[in-house]
Design a protein around this motif. Structure first.
Motif, PDB file in Angstrom:
ATOM      1  N   PHE A  18       0.827  -1.206   0.000  1.00  0.00           N
ATOM      2  CA  PHE A  18       0.000   0.000   0.000  1.00  0.00           C
ATOM      3  C   PHE A  18       0.870   1.267   0.000  1.00  0.00           C
ATOM      4  CE2 PHE A  18      -2.001   3.444   2.387  1.00  0.00           C
ATOM      5  CZ  PHE A  18      -3.118   3.671   1.603  1.00  0.00           C
ATOM      6  N   ILE A  19       1.857   1.323   0.892  1.00  0.00           N
ATOM      7  CA  ILE A  19       2.721   2.503   0.992  1.00  0.00           C
ATOM      8  C   ILE A  19       3.518   2.701  -0.291  1.00  0.00           C
ATOM      9  CG2 ILE A  19       4.736   3.460   2.192  1.00  0.00           C
ATOM     10  CD1 ILE A  19       3.660   2.125   4.747  1.00  0.00           C
ATOM     11  N   GLY A  20       4.055   1.613  -0.845  1.00  0.00           N
ATOM     12  CA  GLY A  20       4.837   1.708  -2.074  1.00  0.00           C
ATOM     13  C   GLY A  20       4.015   2.186  -3.256  1.00  0.00           C
ATOM     14  N   ARG A  21       2.807   1.682  -3.383  1.00  0.00           N
ATOM     15  CA  ARG A  21       1.940   2.129  -4.482  1.00  0.00           C
ATOM     16  C   ARG A  21       1.499   3.576  -4.283  1.00  0.00           C
ATOM     17  NH1 ARG A  21      -1.553  -3.359  -5.672  1.00  0.00           N
ATOM     18  NH2 ARG A  21       0.186  -4.471  -6.630  1.00  0.00           N
ATOM     19  N   PHE A  22       1.296   3.983  -3.040  1.00  0.00           N
ATOM     20  CA  PHE A  22       0.977   5.379  -2.760  1.00  0.00           C
ATOM     21  C   PHE A  22       2.158   6.276  -3.125  1.00  0.00           C
ATOM     22  CE2 PHE A  22       1.142   8.947   0.266  1.00  0.00           C
ATOM     23  CZ  PHE A  22      -0.035   9.586  -0.079  1.00  0.00           C
ATOM     24  N   ALA A  23       3.367   5.859  -2.759  1.00  0.00           N
ATOM     25  CA  ALA A  23       4.571   6.663  -3.008  1.00  0.00           C
ATOM     26  C   ALA A  23       4.870   6.796  -4.497  1.00  0.00           C
ATOM     27  CB  ALA A  23       5.768   6.060  -2.279  1.00  0.00           C
ATOM     28  N   MET A  24       4.401   5.860  -5.309  1.00  0.00           N
ATOM     29  CA  MET A  24       4.629   5.954  -6.755  1.00  0.00           C
ATOM     30  C   MET A  24       4.104   7.262  -7.333  1.00  0.00           C
ATOM     31  SD  MET A  24       3.641   2.362  -8.416  1.00  0.00           S
ATOM     32  CE  MET A  24       4.163   0.827  -7.769  1.00  0.00           C
ATOM     33  N   TYR A  25       3.048   7.768  -6.756  1.00  0.00           N
ATOM     34  CA  TYR A  25       2.422   8.971  -7.293  1.00  0.00           C
ATOM     35  C   TYR A  25       3.209  10.233  -6.963  1.00  0.00           C
ATOM     36  CZ  TYR A  25      -1.381   5.903  -8.448  1.00  0.00           C
ATOM     37  OH  TYR A  25      -2.116   4.885  -8.980  1.00  0.00           O
ATOM     38  N   PHE A  26       4.201  10.142  -6.105  1.00  0.00           N
ATOM     39  CA  PHE A  26       5.032  11.300  -5.804  1.00  0.00           C
ATOM     40  C   PHE A  26       5.762  11.785  -7.054  1.00  0.00           C
ATOM     41  CE2 PHE A  26       5.711  10.298  -0.996  1.00  0.00           C
ATOM     42  CZ  PHE A  26       4.350  10.442  -0.793  1.00  0.00           C
ATOM     43  N   VAL A  27       6.074  10.879  -7.956  1.00  0.00           N
ATOM     44  CA  VAL A  27       6.742  11.268  -9.201  1.00  0.00           C
ATOM     45  C   VAL A  27       5.828  12.184 -10.003  1.00  0.00           C
ATOM     46  CG1 VAL A  27       7.670  10.414 -11.386  1.00  0.00           C
ATOM     47  CG2 VAL A  27       8.183   9.215  -9.269  1.00  0.00           C
ATOM     48  N   LEU A  28       4.541  11.869 -10.052  1.00  0.00           N
ATOM     49  CA  LEU A  28       3.594  12.717 -10.783  1.00  0.00           C
ATOM     50  C   LEU A  28       3.459  14.089 -10.124  1.00  0.00           C
ATOM     51  CD1 LEU A  28       0.802  10.093 -11.548  1.00  0.00           C
ATOM     52  CD2 LEU A  28       2.603  10.922 -13.069  1.00  0.00           C
ATOM     53  N   VAL A  29       3.477  14.114  -8.804  1.00  0.00           N
ATOM     54  CA  VAL A  29       3.410  15.389  -8.081  1.00  0.00           C
ATOM     55  C   VAL A  29       4.650  16.224  -8.397  1.00  0.00           C
ATOM     56  CG1 VAL A  29       3.343  16.465  -5.795  1.00  0.00           C
ATOM     57  CG2 VAL A  29       1.957  14.436  -6.257  1.00  0.00           C
ATOM     58  N   MET A  30       5.827  15.575  -8.431  1.00  0.00           N
ATOM     59  CA  MET A  30       7.050  16.290  -8.778  1.00  0.00           C
ATOM     60  C   MET A  30       6.984  16.828 -10.196  1.00  0.00           C
ATOM     61  SD  MET A  30      10.286  14.285  -7.055  1.00  0.00           S
ATOM     62  CE  MET A  30      10.378  13.215  -8.431  1.00  0.00           C
ATOM     63  N   MET A  31       6.500  16.017 -11.126  1.00  0.00           N
ATOM     64  CA  MET A  31       6.391  16.470 -12.514  1.00  0.00           C
ATOM     65  C   MET A  31       5.446  17.658 -12.627  1.00  0.00           C
ATOM     66  SD  MET A  31       6.444  12.742 -14.430  1.00  0.00           S
ATOM     67  CE  MET A  31       5.362  13.293 -15.696  1.00  0.00           C
ATOM     68  N   ALA A  32       4.317  17.600 -11.939  1.00  0.00           N
ATOM     69  CA  ALA A  32       3.369  18.719 -11.969  1.00  0.00           C
ATOM     70  C   ALA A  32       4.002  19.974 -11.372  1.00  0.00           C
ATOM     71  CB  ALA A  32       2.097  18.345 -11.208  1.00  0.00           C
ATOM     72  N   GLY A  33       4.748  19.816 -10.300  1.00  0.00           N
ATOM     73  CA  GLY A  33       5.429  20.962  -9.690  1.00  0.00           C
ATOM     74  C   GLY A  33       6.463  21.573 -10.608  1.00  0.00           C
ATOM     75  N   PHE A  34       7.242  20.740 -11.258  1.00  0.00           N
ATOM     76  CA  PHE A  34       8.238  21.258 -12.196  1.00  0.00           C
ATOM     77  C   PHE A  34       7.572  21.923 -13.396  1.00  0.00           C
ATOM     78  CE2 PHE A  34      11.569  18.213 -10.460  1.00  0.00           C
ATOM     79  CZ  PHE A  34      12.310  19.227  -9.884  1.00  0.00           C
ATOM     80  N   LEU A  35       6.478  21.365 -13.879  1.00  0.00           N
ATOM     81  CA  LEU A  35       5.741  21.980 -14.977  1.00  0.00           C
ATOM     82  C   LEU A  35       5.215  23.354 -14.558  1.00  0.00           C
ATOM     83  CD1 LEU A  35       4.588  21.749 -17.843  1.00  0.00           C
ATOM     84  CD2 LEU A  35       2.568  20.660 -16.840  1.00  0.00           C
ATOM     85  N   TYR A  36       4.617  23.426 -13.381  1.00  0.00           N
ATOM     86  CA  TYR A  36       4.122  24.699 -12.847  1.00  0.00           C
ATOM     87  C   TYR A  36       5.258  25.714 -12.721  1.00  0.00           C
ATOM     88  CZ  TYR A  36       2.447  28.049  -9.373  1.00  0.00           C
ATOM     89  OH  TYR A  36       2.131  29.189  -8.702  1.00  0.00           O
ATOM     90  N   SER A  37       6.378  25.274 -12.171  1.00  0.00           N
ATOM     91  CA  SER A  37       7.526  26.153 -11.995  1.00  0.00           C
ATOM     92  C   SER A  37       8.044  26.662 -13.332  1.00  0.00           C
ATOM     93  CB  SER A  37       8.636  25.400 -11.256  1.00  0.00           C
ATOM     94  OG  SER A  37       9.785  26.179 -11.133  1.00  0.00           O
ATOM     95  N   THR A  38       8.105  25.788 -14.317  1.00  0.00           N
ATOM     96  CA  THR A  38       8.591  26.178 -15.644  1.00  0.00           C
ATOM     97  C   THR A  38       7.640  27.167 -16.310  1.00  0.00           C
ATOM     98  OG1 THR A  38       9.686  24.047 -15.883  1.00  0.00           O
ATOM     99  CG2 THR A  38       9.303  25.301 -17.895  1.00  0.00           C
ATOM    100  N   ILE A  39       6.353  26.904 -16.229  1.00  0.00           N
ATOM    101  CA  ILE A  39       5.369  27.812 -16.820  1.00  0.00           C
ATOM    102  C   ILE A  39       5.446  29.180 -16.152  1.00  0.00           C
ATOM    103  CG2 ILE A  39       2.885  28.278 -17.030  1.00  0.00           C
ATOM    104  CD1 ILE A  39       2.532  25.220 -17.486  1.00  0.00           C
ATOM    105  N   MET A  40       5.540  29.209 -14.833  1.00  0.00           N
ATOM    106  CA  MET A  40       5.626  30.481 -14.115  1.00  0.00           C
ATOM    107  C   MET A  40       6.885  31.260 -14.494  1.00  0.00           C
ATOM    108  SD  MET A  40       2.868  30.791 -12.459  1.00  0.00           S
ATOM    109  CE  MET A  40       3.165  32.123 -11.316  1.00  0.00           C
TER     110      MET A  40
END
Length: 170
Positions: A18-40
């Motif tokens: 459960f924890i490992g599958r939950f943590a997998m989504y952290f990569v998507l959160v990082m990608m969204a953050g970097f995309l937001y940062s780049t757009i800004m």
């Protein structure tokens, strides 16, 4: 193997899955953050100074919370000179012996993590940057990830021991 050990192995496997599958989504959160940062930065000339640190914290949480799950999946790197030629029972015997090196390492790592987390909580430790986020939350997550990996390592030992004596845990 006694029923309590089988229960322990199943419980640790379930929790780490459960924890490992939950943590997998952290990569998507990082990608969204970097995309937001780049757009800004590109569109509005606004530099987001906290994004890189957030990504470092997320990446640390990602690999430490996912460590037990990757161990469960046998996805760690292994030196395979003779290992693949051995029978499953011989592999289990060798793993049951050598896993104690990992257990000792993780135990020392956990003690260091607990000490570092306690220091961060008591002294309100902050990172030395302009953003200066508190370090206690990520240290708590990292220590928890190390603890869960230690539990998974013990579960792996029990599974290997059961296989070595000819009564595998399913």
């Amino acid at each position: 193997m006694p029923g309590i050990i089988k229960l322990y192995v199943r419980w640790v496997d379930r929790v780490n899955r459960f924890i490992g599958r939950f943590a997998m989504y952290f990569v998507l959160v990082m990608m969204a953050g970097f995309l937001y940062s780049t757009i800004m930065r590109m569109a509005f000339n606004v530099y987001i100074n906290w994004m890189m640190e957030s990504a470092q914290f997320l990446l640390s949480a990602y690999y430490l919370l996912g460590g037990g799950y990757s161990m469960q999946l046998d996805a760690h790197v292994r030196m395979d000179l003779l290992y693949s030629r051995w029978s499953p029972r011989t592999r289990a015997c060798m793993d049951a012996i050598t896993i104690w090196l990992v257990i000792v390492f993780l135990a020392f790592l956990l003690l260091g993590g607990i000490s570092s987390t306690e220091y961060a909580l008591v002294n309100d430790q902050r990172n030395y940057t302009a953003w200066a986020p508190p370090l206690a939350p990520i240290k708590i997550i990292m220590t928890f990830g190390i603890f869960m990996m230690l539990l998974q390592t013990l579960a792996t030992f029990f599974r290997d021991l059961a296989t070595a004596i000819g009564k595998p845990i399913e």
